[in-house]
Design a protein around this motif. Sequence first.
Motif, PDB file in Angstrom:
ATOM      1  N   SER A  18      24.244 -67.985  29.768  1.00 25.34           N
ATOM      2  CA  SER A  18      23.212 -67.023  30.161  1.00 25.34           C
ATOM      3  C   SER A  18      23.704 -65.601  30.003  1.00 25.34           C
ATOM      4  N   LEU A  19      24.958 -65.377  30.459  1.00 26.70           N
ATOM      5  CA  LEU A  19      25.528 -64.036  30.343  1.00 26.70           C
ATOM      6  C   LEU A  19      25.652 -63.620  28.881  1.00 26.70           C
ATOM      7  N   GLY A  20      25.985 -64.608  28.042  1.00 30.90           N
ATOM      8  CA  GLY A  20      26.129 -64.302  26.628  1.00 30.90           C
ATOM      9  C   GLY A  20      24.798 -63.991  25.965  1.00 30.90           C
ATOM     10  N   SER A  21      23.713 -64.458  26.560  1.00 35.43           N
ATOM     11  CA  SER A  21      22.392 -64.268  25.945  1.00 35.43           C
ATOM     12  C   SER A  21      21.621 -63.111  26.551  1.00 35.43           C
ATOM     13  N   CYS A  22      22.283 -62.243  27.340  1.00 33.52           N
ATOM     14  CA  CYS A  22      21.605 -61.150  28.048  1.00 33.52           C
ATOM     15  C   CYS A  22      21.449 -59.917  27.176  1.00 33.52           C
ATOM     16  N   LYS A  23      21.217 -60.083  25.915  1.00 33.41           N
ATOM     17  CA  LYS A  23      21.014 -58.948  25.039  1.00 33.41           C
ATOM     18  C   LYS A  23      19.670 -58.300  25.329  1.00 33.41           C
ATOM     19  N   VAL A  24      19.720 -56.987  25.559  1.00 31.84           N
ATOM     20  CA  VAL A  24      18.500 -56.249  25.907  1.00 31.84           C
ATOM     21  C   VAL A  24      17.830 -55.753  24.628  1.00 31.84           C
ATOM     22  N   PRO A  25      16.518 -55.924  24.480  1.00 28.92           N
ATOM     23  CA  PRO A  25      15.834 -55.434  23.273  1.00 28.92           C
ATOM     24  C   PRO A  25      16.010 -53.932  23.116  1.00 28.92           C
ATOM     25  N   SER A  26      16.147 -53.491  21.880  1.00 25.72           N
ATOM     26  CA  SER A  26      16.314 -52.059  21.626  1.00 25.72           C
ATOM     27  C   SER A  26      14.957 -51.365  21.656  1.00 25.72           C
ATOM     28  N   VAL A  27      14.914 -50.230  22.327  1.00 25.45           N
ATOM     29  CA  VAL A  27      13.703 -49.412  22.399  1.00 25.45           C
ATOM     30  C   VAL A  27      14.076 -47.959  22.165  1.00 25.45           C
ATOM     31  N   ARG A 321      16.616 -56.919  35.002  1.00 25.48           N
ATOM     32  CA  ARG A 321      16.095 -58.288  35.114  1.00 25.48           C
ATOM     33  C   ARG A 321      16.674 -59.212  34.035  1.00 25.48           C
ATOM     34  N   PHE A 322      17.280 -58.631  32.986  1.00 23.18           N
ATOM     35  CA  PHE A 322      17.919 -59.452  31.973  1.00 23.18           C
ATOM     36  C   PHE A 322      19.247 -60.044  32.474  1.00 23.18           C
ATOM     37  N   TYR A 323      19.812 -59.447  33.506  1.00 20.33           N
ATOM     38  CA  TYR A 323      21.141 -59.834  33.962  1.00 20.33           C
ATOM     39  C   TYR A 323      21.063 -60.798  35.141  1.00 20.33           C
ATOM     40  N   PRO A 324      22.155 -61.543  35.419  1.00 16.12           N
ATOM     41  CA  PRO A 324      22.153 -62.497  36.532  1.00 16.12           C
ATOM     42  C   PRO A 324      21.982 -61.804  37.876  1.00 16.12           C
ATOM     43  N   SER A 325      21.357 -62.483  38.803  1.00 17.41           N
ATOM     44  CA  SER A 325      21.233 -61.987  40.176  1.00 17.41           C
ATOM     45  C   SER A 325      22.021 -62.902  41.100  1.00 17.41           C
ATOM     46  N   LEU A 326      22.699 -62.297  42.067  1.00 21.09           N
ATOM     47  CA  LEU A 326      23.540 -63.038  43.001  1.00 21.09           C
ATOM     48  C   LEU A 326      22.877 -63.022  44.364  1.00 21.09           C
ATOM     49  N   PHE A 353      26.437 -72.073  54.470  1.00 21.43           N
ATOM     50  CA  PHE A 353      26.722 -70.837  53.741  1.00 21.43           C
ATOM     51  C   PHE A 353      26.707 -71.176  52.251  1.00 21.43           C
ATOM     52  N   ALA A 354      25.933 -70.440  51.485  1.00 22.46           N
ATOM     53  CA  ALA A 354      25.819 -70.744  50.061  1.00 22.46           C
ATOM     54  C   ALA A 354      25.602 -69.464  49.260  1.00 22.46           C
ATOM     55  N   GLY A 355      26.047 -69.505  48.059  1.00 23.63           N
ATOM     56  CA  GLY A 355      25.806 -68.410  47.124  1.00 23.63           C
ATOM     57  C   GLY A 355      25.275 -68.963  45.830  1.00 23.63           C
ATOM     58  N   ASP A 356      24.368 -68.223  45.185  1.00 24.22           N
ATOM     59  CA  ASP A 356      23.845 -68.713  43.917  1.00 24.22           C
ATOM     60  C   ASP A 356      23.727 -67.568  42.930  1.00 24.22           C
ATOM     61  N   LEU A 357      24.054 -67.867  41.699  1.00 23.77           N
ATOM     62  CA  LEU A 357      23.982 -66.901  40.610  1.00 23.77           C
ATOM     63  C   LEU A 357      22.927 -67.388  39.630  1.00 23.77           C
ATOM     64  N   VAL A 358      21.879 -66.602  39.438  1.00 22.03           N
ATOM     65  CA  VAL A 358      20.748 -67.011  38.608  1.00 22.03           C
ATOM     66  C   VAL A 358      20.529 -65.964  37.522  1.00 22.03           C
ATOM     67  N   ALA A 359      20.386 -66.455  36.303  1.00 22.30           N
ATOM     68  CA  ALA A 359      20.122 -65.547  35.185  1.00 22.30           C
ATOM     69  C   ALA A 359      19.093 -66.173  34.264  1.00 22.30           C
ATOM     70  N   PRO A 360      18.263 -65.371  33.629  1.00 18.46           N
ATOM     71  CA  PRO A 360      17.278 -65.915  32.680  1.00 18.46           C
ATOM     72  C   PRO A 360      17.979 -66.472  31.444  1.00 18.46           C
ATOM     73  N   LEU A 361      17.595 -67.644  31.034  1.00 21.93           N
ATOM     74  CA  LEU A 361      18.265 -68.303  29.918  1.00 21.93           C
ATOM     75  C   LEU A 361      17.315 -68.552  28.756  1.00 21.93           C
ATOM     76  N   ARG A 364      12.396 -65.626  27.829  1.00 18.07           N
ATOM     77  CA  ARG A 364      12.485 -64.343  28.538  1.00 18.07           C
ATOM     78  C   ARG A 364      11.397 -63.375  28.075  1.00 18.07           C
ATOM     79  N   ASN A 365      10.315 -63.910  27.535  1.00 19.41           N
ATOM     80  CA  ASN A 365       9.250 -63.052  26.994  1.00 19.41           C
ATOM     81  C   ASN A 365       8.641 -62.143  28.041  1.00 19.41           C
ATOM     82  N   ALA A 366       8.454 -62.684  29.249  1.00 22.96           N
ATOM     83  CA  ALA A 366       7.852 -61.863  30.315  1.00 22.96           C
ATOM     84  C   ALA A 366       8.760 -60.688  30.669  1.00 22.96           C
ATOM     85  N   ILE A 367      10.073 -60.930  30.709  1.00 22.48           N
ATOM     86  CA  ILE A 367      11.024 -59.863  31.034  1.00 22.48           C
ATOM     87  C   ILE A 367      11.047 -58.829  29.910  1.00 22.48           C
ATOM     88  N   LYS A 368      11.046 -59.315  28.658  1.00 20.82           N
ATOM     89  CA  LYS A 368      11.020 -58.387  27.526  1.00 20.82           C
ATOM     90  C   LYS A 368       9.755 -57.530  27.540  1.00 20.82           C
TER      91      LYS A 368
END
Length: 478
Positions: A18-27, A321-326, A353-361, A364-368
């Motif tokens: 997911s982290l590797g795919s977090c390329k942000v579209p160029s504008v 929003r392209f990046y993971p959220s903790l 006690f729990a932690g979660d790391l979530v990222a769009p994989l 991602r059209n809505a985020i774009k």
Amino acid sequence: MNNIQKITYAGFACVLLSLGSCKVPSVVSKEENKTVPSAYANVSQDSTNTAKLQWKAYFTDRYLENLIDTALKNNQELNITLQEIEIARSEVRARKGEYLPFVGFNAGAGVDKVGRYTNIGASEATTEIMPGKETPEPLQDYKFGLSASWEIDIWNKLHNAKKSALSHYLATVEGRNFVVTNLIAEIANSYYELLALDNQLAIVKQNIEIQNNALGIVRLQKEAARVTELAVRRFEAQVLNTKSLQFNIQQQITETENKINFLVGRFPQTIDRDRSAFENLTPAKVQAGIPSQLLENRPDIKQAEMELMAAKLDIKVAKARFYPSLGISAGIGYQAFNAKYLLDTPESLIYSFAGDLVAPLINRNAIKASYISANAKQIQAAFNYERTLVNAYVEVANQLAKMNNMEQSYTLKAEQVKKLNESITISNDLFRSARADYMEVLLTQRDALESKFELIETKKQQMNAFVDVYKALGGGWN
């Protein structure tokens, strides 16, 4: 490798992918242009600015002051704008709360009955808690405790959202100031228009008297056979035409009074005013300052600037929003199948006690789309800021020129009225002595009336420029 380890490694692999795919579209973004000319045309570069004057110091007519005071309390549009400020302020509070931990208290009670011949029912046939006894059926459940959740704002997404909401709030404040500036100007212009109409009505009544006197002379001349019935009829028609003018003006007075009453926020009533003050009105000298002061004084420019700041922050929020959220969640409390065991510690104590790391994989059209839309809105806001700045400069330049031109025009119009007033007396005298015909008298009277109307209109335009230049410079709201 057991199943838990496989799941754990798979989870980490997904995160890395997911982290590797977090390329942000160029504008392509746009920076606003804040450059303004160093001075107004034919105006000195003195930094003294009339916009700094409070409106009570700028408008000295006590009747006008009372109207503006009342409008600032009762005008419905202004009060609507105040509620928009409250809405924007609440949005700031909401955004601020999003990046703080959420803590809640929960309590509950319930009962659960499972079939005895199910796997759960069979396993509950005996219990270690009460040896030799089956699990109570139905099984009760009591619990209470505290729970907390918190999204760690790694990319400042939530903080930027709060700052954006704050910029929108400040923009609504400036919007309210702009409404105040426009409201004051509109009331002042309507007030001076009302005074101008009062003076036009007075002039019409004076001319009716003058024309009646001329009509009397013509009738005497007809009796003496020096003019025909045609002359009498032409003079009578002119008197009737002038009399009809007063009713048109009275209608305009009624509509202007009602317009002012609407701005003041009340039902129609007579507007108190000094009708004789119009002739002596002389616009005070206006200090325009330098164009760069518009950025500080004009509420609409500051509003556009705040909206632009918000738009820039919205891009950062959309980009994050392209990046993971903790997220972190935790809870502590007590739970037991019998109320008498509820507070037994540590047997009934529960915690998590729990932690979660979530990222769009994937997908991602809505985020774009949100990111591209935020960028487009930022470009819009930049162009709107530039347009507002140019418009402000043009408004000031126009009103400064108008004040100068109307002053010179008024001087010439006043001289024209003086000459035509003298010509009325001359034409009447010549008509009595048969040295001028009745058409010369009629035309002179008509020209004199028109010139007086034009003089009043020029005076009104002078006062309108006096009001509008104050508004254009950004005065009134402070």
